[in-house]
Scaffold this motif. Structure first.
Motif, PDB file in Angstrom:
ATOM      1  N   GLY A 100       0.810  -1.222   0.000  1.00  0.00           N
ATOM      2  CA  GLY A 100       0.000   0.000   0.000  1.00  0.00           C
ATOM      3  C   GLY A 100       0.840   1.267   0.000  1.00  0.00           C
ATOM      4  N   GLN A 101       1.971   1.234   0.732  1.00  0.00           N
ATOM      5  CA  GLN A 101       2.757   2.474   0.807  1.00  0.00           C
ATOM      6  C   GLN A 101       3.462   2.776  -0.503  1.00  0.00           C
ATOM      7  OE1 GLN A 101       3.523  -0.273   2.473  1.00  0.00           O
ATOM      8  NE2 GLN A 101       5.728  -0.600   2.626  1.00  0.00           N
ATOM      9  N   VAL A 102       3.719   1.735  -1.313  1.00  0.00           N
ATOM     10  CA  VAL A 102       4.347   1.964  -2.626  1.00  0.00           C
ATOM     11  C   VAL A 102       3.338   2.643  -3.558  1.00  0.00           C
ATOM     12  CG1 VAL A 102       5.440   0.856  -4.621  1.00  0.00           C
ATOM     13  CG2 VAL A 102       5.922   0.029  -2.307  1.00  0.00           C
ATOM     14  N   SER A 103       2.097   2.172  -3.510  1.00  0.00           N
ATOM     15  CA  SER A 103       1.040   2.817  -4.311  1.00  0.00           C
ATOM     16  C   SER A 103       0.822   4.248  -3.843  1.00  0.00           C
ATOM     17  CB  SER A 103      -0.279   2.056  -4.166  1.00  0.00           C
ATOM     18  OG  SER A 103      -0.199   0.820  -4.807  1.00  0.00           O
ATOM     19  N   ALA A 104       0.788   4.426  -2.528  1.00  0.00           N
ATOM     20  CA  ALA A 104       0.528   5.764  -1.983  1.00  0.00           C
ATOM     21  C   ALA A 104       1.641   6.727  -2.383  1.00  0.00           C
ATOM     22  CB  ALA A 104       0.411   5.684  -0.465  1.00  0.00           C
ATOM     23  N   ALA A 105       2.892   6.247  -2.350  1.00  0.00           N
ATOM     24  CA  ALA A 105       4.019   7.109  -2.732  1.00  0.00           C
ATOM     25  C   ALA A 105       3.918   7.497  -4.205  1.00  0.00           C
ATOM     26  CB  ALA A 105       5.339   6.384  -2.459  1.00  0.00           C
ATOM     27  N   ALA A 106       3.482   6.560  -5.041  1.00  0.00           N
ATOM     28  CA  ALA A 106       3.350   6.848  -6.473  1.00  0.00           C
ATOM     29  C   ALA A 106       2.262   7.903  -6.702  1.00  0.00           C
ATOM     30  CB  ALA A 106       3.013   5.573  -7.242  1.00  0.00           C
ATOM     31  N   ARG A 107       1.149   7.769  -5.997  1.00  0.00           N
ATOM     32  CA  ARG A 107       0.073   8.755  -6.168  1.00  0.00           C
ATOM     33  C   ARG A 107       0.524  10.124  -5.661  1.00  0.00           C
ATOM     34  NH1 ARG A 107      -3.025   4.268  -4.568  1.00  0.00           N
ATOM     35  NH2 ARG A 107      -3.206   5.069  -2.445  1.00  0.00           N
ATOM     36  N   VAL A 128      15.734  22.075  -4.618  1.00  0.00           N
ATOM     37  CA  VAL A 128      16.431  20.789  -4.533  1.00  0.00           C
ATOM     38  C   VAL A 128      15.418  19.837  -3.925  1.00  0.00           C
ATOM     39  CG1 VAL A 128      18.441  19.571  -3.616  1.00  0.00           C
ATOM     40  CG2 VAL A 128      18.610  22.008  -4.187  1.00  0.00           C
ATOM     41  N   ARG A 129      15.003  18.845  -4.716  1.00  0.00           N
ATOM     42  CA  ARG A 129      13.825  18.073  -4.323  1.00  0.00           C
ATOM     43  C   ARG A 129      14.110  16.586  -4.132  1.00  0.00           C
ATOM     44  NH1 ARG A 129       9.339  18.855  -8.578  1.00  0.00           N
ATOM     45  NH2 ARG A 129      10.910  17.883  -9.870  1.00  0.00           N
ATOM     46  N   SER A 130      13.524  16.042  -3.105  1.00  0.00           N
ATOM     47  CA  SER A 130      13.378  14.598  -2.976  1.00  0.00           C
ATOM     48  C   SER A 130      11.871  14.377  -2.916  1.00  0.00           C
ATOM     49  CB  SER A 130      14.056  14.093  -1.696  1.00  0.00           C
ATOM     50  OG  SER A 130      13.201  14.295  -0.595  1.00  0.00           O
ATOM     51  N   PRO A 131      11.402  13.131  -3.047  1.00  0.00           N
ATOM     52  CA  PRO A 131       9.953  12.941  -2.957  1.00  0.00           C
ATOM     53  C   PRO A 131       9.383  13.404  -1.610  1.00  0.00           C
ATOM     54  CG  PRO A 131      10.957  11.044  -3.984  1.00  0.00           C
ATOM     55  CD  PRO A 131      12.084  11.906  -3.473  1.00  0.00           C
ATOM     56  N   HIS A 132      10.236  13.518  -0.598  1.00  0.00           N
ATOM     57  CA  HIS A 132       9.723  13.830   0.735  1.00  0.00           C
ATOM     58  C   HIS A 132       9.955  15.270   1.164  1.00  0.00           C
ATOM     59  CE1 HIS A 132       9.107   9.598   1.016  1.00  0.00           C
ATOM     60  NE2 HIS A 132      10.379   9.384   0.731  1.00  0.00           N
ATOM     61  N   MET A 133      10.876  15.956   0.535  1.00  0.00           N
ATOM     62  CA  MET A 133      11.105  17.341   0.943  1.00  0.00           C
ATOM     63  C   MET A 133      11.704  18.158  -0.191  1.00  0.00           C
ATOM     64  SD  MET A 133      14.415  16.894   3.485  1.00  0.00           S
ATOM     65  CE  MET A 133      14.480  18.612   3.955  1.00  0.00           C
ATOM     66  N   THR A 134      11.428  19.457  -0.148  1.00  0.00           N
ATOM     67  CA  THR A 134      11.988  20.376  -1.133  1.00  0.00           C
ATOM     68  C   THR A 134      12.680  21.504  -0.389  1.00  0.00           C
ATOM     69  OG1 THR A 134      10.275  19.906  -2.773  1.00  0.00           O
ATOM     70  CG2 THR A 134      11.423  22.005  -2.990  1.00  0.00           C
ATOM     71  N   LEU A 135      13.935  21.771  -0.766  1.00  0.00           N
ATOM     72  CA  LEU A 135      14.666  22.890  -0.188  1.00  0.00           C
ATOM     73  C   LEU A 135      14.849  23.939  -1.287  1.00  0.00           C
ATOM     74  CD1 LEU A 135      17.433  20.862   1.720  1.00  0.00           C
ATOM     75  CD2 LEU A 135      15.350  21.869   2.677  1.00  0.00           C
ATOM     76  N   PHE A 143      24.995  27.005  -5.515  1.00  0.00           N
ATOM     77  CA  PHE A 143      23.997  26.840  -4.457  1.00  0.00           C
ATOM     78  C   PHE A 143      24.344  25.583  -3.660  1.00  0.00           C
ATOM     79  CE2 PHE A 143      21.733  23.237  -6.270  1.00  0.00           C
ATOM     80  CZ  PHE A 143      22.035  23.346  -7.625  1.00  0.00           C
ATOM     81  N   VAL A 144      23.839  25.530  -2.453  1.00  0.00           N
ATOM     82  CA  VAL A 144      24.109  24.378  -1.577  1.00  0.00           C
ATOM     83  C   VAL A 144      22.829  23.991  -0.862  1.00  0.00           C
ATOM     84  CG1 VAL A 144      25.355  23.608   0.491  1.00  0.00           C
ATOM     85  CG2 VAL A 144      26.521  25.031  -1.180  1.00  0.00           C
ATOM     86  N   ALA A 145      22.589  22.692  -0.731  1.00  0.00           N
ATOM     87  CA  ALA A 145      21.457  22.199   0.067  1.00  0.00           C
ATOM     88  C   ALA A 145      21.951  20.984   0.838  1.00  0.00           C
ATOM     89  CB  ALA A 145      20.283  21.824  -0.826  1.00  0.00           C
ATOM     90  N   THR A 146      21.658  20.945   2.113  1.00  0.00           N
ATOM     91  CA  THR A 146      22.185  19.848   2.932  1.00  0.00           C
ATOM     92  C   THR A 146      21.061  19.109   3.656  1.00  0.00           C
ATOM     93  OG1 THR A 146      22.483  21.351   4.790  1.00  0.00           O
ATOM     94  CG2 THR A 146      24.381  21.033   3.363  1.00  0.00           C
ATOM     95  N   GLY A 147      21.391  17.873   4.044  1.00  0.00           N
ATOM     96  CA  GLY A 147      20.481  17.112   4.903  1.00  0.00           C
ATOM     97  C   GLY A 147      19.291  16.502   4.198  1.00  0.00           C
ATOM     98  N   LEU A 148      19.465  16.163   2.916  1.00  0.00           N
ATOM     99  CA  LEU A 148      18.348  15.528   2.198  1.00  0.00           C
ATOM    100  C   LEU A 148      18.344  14.026   2.455  1.00  0.00           C
ATOM    101  CD1 LEU A 148      19.179  17.682  -0.744  1.00  0.00           C
ATOM    102  CD2 LEU A 148      16.755  17.303  -0.260  1.00  0.00           C
ATOM    103  N   PRO A 149      17.149  13.420   2.459  1.00  0.00           N
ATOM    104  CA  PRO A 149      17.110  11.967   2.641  1.00  0.00           C
ATOM    105  C   PRO A 149      17.637  11.265   1.389  1.00  0.00           C
ATOM    106  CG  PRO A 149      14.912  12.829   2.202  1.00  0.00           C
ATOM    107  CD  PRO A 149      15.826  14.024   2.325  1.00  0.00           C
ATOM    108  N   PRO A 150      18.271  10.109   1.539  1.00  0.00           N
ATOM    109  CA  PRO A 150      18.723   9.380   0.354  1.00  0.00           C
ATOM    110  C   PRO A 150      17.532   8.903  -0.460  1.00  0.00           C
ATOM    111  CG  PRO A 150      19.127   8.114   2.360  1.00  0.00           C
ATOM    112  CD  PRO A 150      18.571   9.424   2.793  1.00  0.00           C
ATOM    113  N   GLY A 151      17.792   8.688  -1.731  1.00  0.00           N
ATOM    114  CA  GLY A 151      16.709   8.253  -2.620  1.00  0.00           C
ATOM    115  C   GLY A 151      16.729   9.101  -3.873  1.00  0.00           C
ATOM    116  N   TRP A 152      15.570   9.376  -4.411  1.00  0.00           N
ATOM    117  CA  TRP A 152      15.478  10.118  -5.666  1.00  0.00           C
ATOM    118  C   TRP A 152      15.683  11.606  -5.441  1.00  0.00           C
ATOM    119  CZ3 TRP A 152      15.856   7.501  -9.978  1.00  0.00           C
ATOM    120  CH2 TRP A 152      15.498   6.149  -9.958  1.00  0.00           C
ATOM    121  N   LEU A 153      16.382  12.236  -6.385  1.00  0.00           N
ATOM    122  CA  LEU A 153      16.751  13.645  -6.265  1.00  0.00           C
ATOM    123  C   LEU A 153      16.592  14.336  -7.622  1.00  0.00           C
ATOM    124  CD1 LEU A 153      18.411  15.758  -4.393  1.00  0.00           C
ATOM    125  CD2 LEU A 153      20.368  15.000  -5.736  1.00  0.00           C
TER     126      LEU A 153
END
Lengths: 178, 150
Positions: free
Chosen positions: B22-29, B100-107, B117-127
């Motif tokens: 379910g969480q994979v579907s939810a992340a895709a949506r 600077v974007r990950s699926p979970h946060m944007t700086l 430019f510099v952005a720090t502390g992003l979660p690993p994964g897609w960028l």
């Protein structure tokens, strides 16, 4: 009730800001994308990343897929490429991904119609292939398959390969007959 | 030629075994909110070498090019998070911003007059990086997957 729109319509609608169209695309194609990632041998965490990556790529190509009607095939192919890149452990190499405009012909068996035909074809096979492929479908390991079918464990791999070959031949014959 | 892996995927799918979580579907949506209307996508530049810039393989360079802009990113992994030091050339102009974007946060960062430019502390994964310039369509980089070394 299911959204009756065709995939190409859903893609256009999603490109124009219709969130429900995007949700419907996920509903239709998400399960097979997961199946592809898992079939490539990824564990759950990497499979989740591969599927997510394919959706993110689609988001950037909503307007320029060459064949919008085949978006399902495009997604399956994209997941597969992501999965294979992960398996090669090319961590940043994933960025070398090119637009997968040409769906892998193999993806057709994952389309809804193809799946139906596939399952019917499995049922038409002689034993032990019919039972063996049905057991493989529920992810039983070689040892369990061997125990269920009364085969030596060592023969399951080669028998599976022969059965898949028979299935391939059967599907080719059906395609030729159409 | 249909390969075995697709056969097996289709067979598993037909059997209903191993359904998508379910969480994979939810992340895709949920990913839909990352759509950037009218954006131009900067492709990975084949000519640039993605290479480790430190001996411990914790830092990498990656380049994207589109619409006359070149994005050079140095991505550093540490403590389970990733830092991005970027350079856009030529200088995209006064008032330009990057997300600077990950699926979970944007700086969101202002671009210095040297294009850095510099952005720090992003979660690993897609960028992905999006460059917004006044009076121009946004330019987004293709998504790259950044995972810490095992």
């Amino acid at each position: 009730m299911r959204d009756p729109r065709e995939p190409a319509e859903l893609l256009t609608a999603a490109a124009d800001g219709d969130r429900s169209a995007w949700d419907e695309l996920e509903h239709r194609f998400g399960p097979r994308m997961w199946a592809v990632a898992r079939a490539c041998g990824l564990g759950p965490a990497d499979a989740a990343d591969a599927v997510q990556g394919a959706w993110l790529r689609l988001l950037q190509h909503l307007h320029d897929l060459r064949d919008p009607a085949r978006v399902g095939g495009w997604l399956a192919t994209t997941v597969r490429r992501e999965a294979l890149l992960m398996l090669r452990k090319e961590r940043l190499g994933a960025s070398s991904f090119e637009i997968a405009d040409d769906p892998d012909p193999a993806a057709a068996v994952l389309e809804a119609d193809g799946r139906r035909t596939l399952w019917q074809s499995v049922s038409a096979l002689h034993e032990p292939c019919r039972s063996l492929l049905q057991l493989v479908a529920i992810d039983l390991g070689n040892q369990q398959v061997a125990a269920r079918l009364g085969l030596p464990t060592g023969s399951v791999g080669p028998t599976k390969a022969r059965c898949l070959e028979k299935l391939r031949t059967l599907l080719s014959l059906q395609e030729t007959a159409q | 030629m249909i390969n075995d892996e697709y056969f097996l995927a289709a067979l598993r799918l037909s059997s209903g075994n191993d359904p998508i979580p379910g969480q994979v579907s939810a992340a895709a949506r949920d990913a839909y909110r990352l759509r950037v209307p009218r954006a131009v996508t900067a492709a990975y530049a084949e000519s640039a070498t993605i290479r480790s810039v430190r001996d411990d393989d914790s830092s990498h360079l990656v380049r994207f090019v589109a619409a006359g802009l070149t994005f050079d990113l140095e991505v550093t992994e540490g403590d389970g998070l990733i830092d991005v030091a970027g350079h856009i050339s030529p200088y995209p102009g006064e008032g330009a911003l990057v997300d600077v974007r990950s699926p979970h946060m944007t700086l969101t960062r202002r671009i210095g007059d040297t294009g850095h430019f510099v952005a720090t502390g992003l979660p690993p994964g897609w960028l992905s990086i999006v460059c917004h310039r006044p009076g121009h369509a946004p330019i987004q980089t293709a998504w790259v997957r950044i995972r810490p070394c095992p």
